[in-house]
Design a protein around this motif. Structure first.
Motif, PDB file in Angstrom:
ATOM      1  N   LEU A 151      -3.881  -7.543  -6.186  1.00  0.00           N
ATOM      2  CA  LEU A 151      -2.979  -8.095  -7.084  1.00  0.00           C
ATOM      3  C   LEU A 151      -3.198  -7.869  -8.441  1.00  0.00           C
ATOM      4  N   SER A 152      -4.431  -8.156  -8.750  1.00  0.00           N
ATOM      5  CA  SER A 152      -5.093  -7.793 -10.120  1.00  0.00           C
ATOM      6  C   SER A 152      -5.114  -6.519 -10.409  1.00  0.00           C
ATOM      7  N   HIS A 153      -5.459  -5.495  -9.522  1.00  0.00           N
ATOM      8  CA  HIS A 153      -5.448  -3.869  -9.817  1.00  0.00           C
ATOM      9  C   HIS A 153      -4.018  -3.592 -10.261  1.00  0.00           C
ATOM     10  N   VAL A 154      -3.086  -3.984  -9.156  1.00  0.00           N
ATOM     11  CA  VAL A 154      -1.503  -3.621  -9.647  1.00  0.00           C
ATOM     12  C   VAL A 154      -1.029  -4.283 -10.624  1.00  0.00           C
ATOM     13  N   THR A 155      -1.493  -5.502 -11.126  1.00  0.00           N
ATOM     14  CA  THR A 155      -1.004  -6.172 -12.163  1.00  0.00           C
ATOM     15  C   THR A 155      -1.425  -5.316 -13.690  1.00  0.00           C
ATOM     16  N   ASP A 156      -2.697  -5.017 -13.487  1.00  0.00           N
ATOM     17  CA  ASP A 156      -3.313  -4.174 -14.499  1.00  0.00           C
ATOM     18  C   ASP A 156      -2.504  -2.581 -14.432  1.00  0.00           C
ATOM     19  N   LEU A 184       0.826  -1.183  -0.061  1.00  0.00           N
ATOM     20  CA  LEU A 184       0.115   0.217  -0.020  1.00  0.00           C
ATOM     21  C   LEU A 184       0.717   1.223   0.118  1.00  0.00           C
ATOM     22  N   ARG A 185       2.058   1.298   0.635  1.00  0.00           N
ATOM     23  CA  ARG A 185       2.845   2.316   0.575  1.00  0.00           C
ATOM     24  C   ARG A 185       3.580   2.591  -0.832  1.00  0.00           C
ATOM     25  N   GLU A 186       3.753   1.589  -1.311  1.00  0.00           N
ATOM     26  CA  GLU A 186       4.446   1.507  -2.803  1.00  0.00           C
ATOM     27  C   GLU A 186       3.357   2.199  -3.920  1.00  0.00           C
ATOM     28  N   ILE A 187       2.086   1.475  -3.311  1.00  0.00           N
ATOM     29  CA  ILE A 187       0.921   1.974  -4.343  1.00  0.00           C
ATOM     30  C   ILE A 187       0.727   3.391  -4.274  1.00  0.00           C
ATOM     31  N   LYS A 189      -5.556   3.323  -7.716  1.00  0.00           N
ATOM     32  CA  LYS A 189      -6.716   4.021  -6.700  1.00  0.00           C
ATOM     33  C   LYS A 189      -7.796   2.992  -6.371  1.00  0.00           C
ATOM     34  N   ALA A 190      -7.902   1.711  -7.152  1.00  0.00           N
ATOM     35  CA  ALA A 190      -8.910   0.913  -7.048  1.00  0.00           C
ATOM     36  C   ALA A 190      -8.392   0.048  -5.709  1.00  0.00           C
ATOM     37  N   VAL A 191      -7.318  -0.048  -5.596  1.00  0.00           N
ATOM     38  CA  VAL A 191      -6.596  -0.756  -4.336  1.00  0.00           C
ATOM     39  C   VAL A 191      -6.795   0.069  -3.141  1.00  0.00           C
ATOM     40  N   GLU A 192      -6.907   1.232  -3.081  1.00  0.00           N
ATOM     41  CA  GLU A 192      -6.811   2.093  -2.188  1.00  0.00           C
ATOM     42  C   GLU A 192      -8.318   2.048  -1.690  1.00  0.00           C
ATOM     43  N   ILE A 242      -7.429  -5.401   3.292  1.00  0.00           N
ATOM     44  CA  ILE A 242      -7.397  -5.111   1.704  1.00  0.00           C
ATOM     45  C   ILE A 242      -7.924  -6.770   1.106  1.00  0.00           C
ATOM     46  N   PRO A 243      -8.506  -6.708   0.043  1.00  0.00           N
ATOM     47  CA  PRO A 243      -8.620  -8.071  -0.815  1.00  0.00           C
ATOM     48  C   PRO A 243      -7.338  -8.518  -1.520  1.00  0.00           C
TER      49      PRO A 243
END
Length: 232
Positions: free
Chosen positions: A186-191, A71-74, A209-212, A180-181
């Motif tokens: 992982l899917s959002h970050v891969t995208d 989350l920090r990296e995102i 943003k979707a992850v956050e 977090i799910p």
């Protein structure tokens, strides 16, 4: 009246005259002692509350370091995109992806139930937790000993023992967590990584943003802490 009678009468009169003063002084001392006790209980309460918030509560809910790092990296990647540094964003997304991959591998040990809303076929993992005395708790002298003992446990990092001590004294504690799910994150970050490669930075930012946005914060009474780890 003989001399002995006069002395006795004078002595009784003096005692009667000073009795209200003695009574008042005793009452004042009792009030002061009560106030001191209540103040001490209040101080113990503040100390416990501070320790609860400062202590890592891995004995209550284990947090996942990889999820926290991701989350920090995102967040850092989103700032990099905003500042026009796509290479930095790409590196941060790559690291976040690796962290979330590890999170998925470990999620069966960390996932919790009782999280709402939930995503189908996913697992929520905690990346941050905190504890505090339940809002509205008022310290009393009767609970001072338990508060002091709990504070001593917390100072040693013994959060489970501290909570047990507070429960025995009917002092409510609230556990709060952020989750977090794992799979969806992982899917959002891969995208986002793929979109950055295509120089689609706006869309990449939305994927991050979707992850956050998927973070769920939830609080539980100490008797209702969610079960952690796969149950089936």
């Amino acid at each position: 009246m003989n001399t002995k009678s006069k002395i006795l009468t004078a002595t009784m009169a003096a005692l009667l005259a000073t009795t209200p003063i003695i009574g008042a002084n005793y009452a004042h001392a009792a009030d002061a002692a009560k106030a001191t006790t209540e103040q001490t209980a209040a101080q113990e309460t503040k100390a416990v509350d501070a320790q609860l918030n400062a202590t890592e509560h891995k004995a209550i809910i284990k947090t996942m370091d990889e999820a926290y790092s991701a989350l920090r990296e995102i967040h850092g990647a989103r700032l990099a995109i905003f500042n026009g540094s796509p290479d930095a964003a790409a590196n941060l997304v790559k690291t976040a992806q690796a962290d979330l991959q590890t999170a998925n591998e470990k999620m069966k040990d960390f996932q919790v139930d009782k999280i709402t809303p939930t995503l189908t076929n996913d697992a929520y993992v905690p990346f941050d937790t905190s504890m505090a005395l339940t809002e509205g708790f008022k310290p009393t002298p009767e609970k001072q000993a338990s508060l002091k003992t709990a504070n001593e446990h917390l100072a040693k990092g013994e959060s489970k023992k501290a909570v047990d001590e507070l429960k025995l004294a009917n002092i409510d504690v609230t556990i709060s967590g952020a989750f977090i799910p794992a799979k969806a994150s992982l899917s959002h970050v891969t995208d986002a990584g793929n979109l950055i490669t295509k120089k689609q930075y706006y869309e990449a930012n939305l994927a991050l943003k979707a992850v956050e946005d998927s973070i769920v914060t939830q609080s539980f009474n100490i008797d209702e802490v969610p079960v952690q780890g796969a149950t089936g």
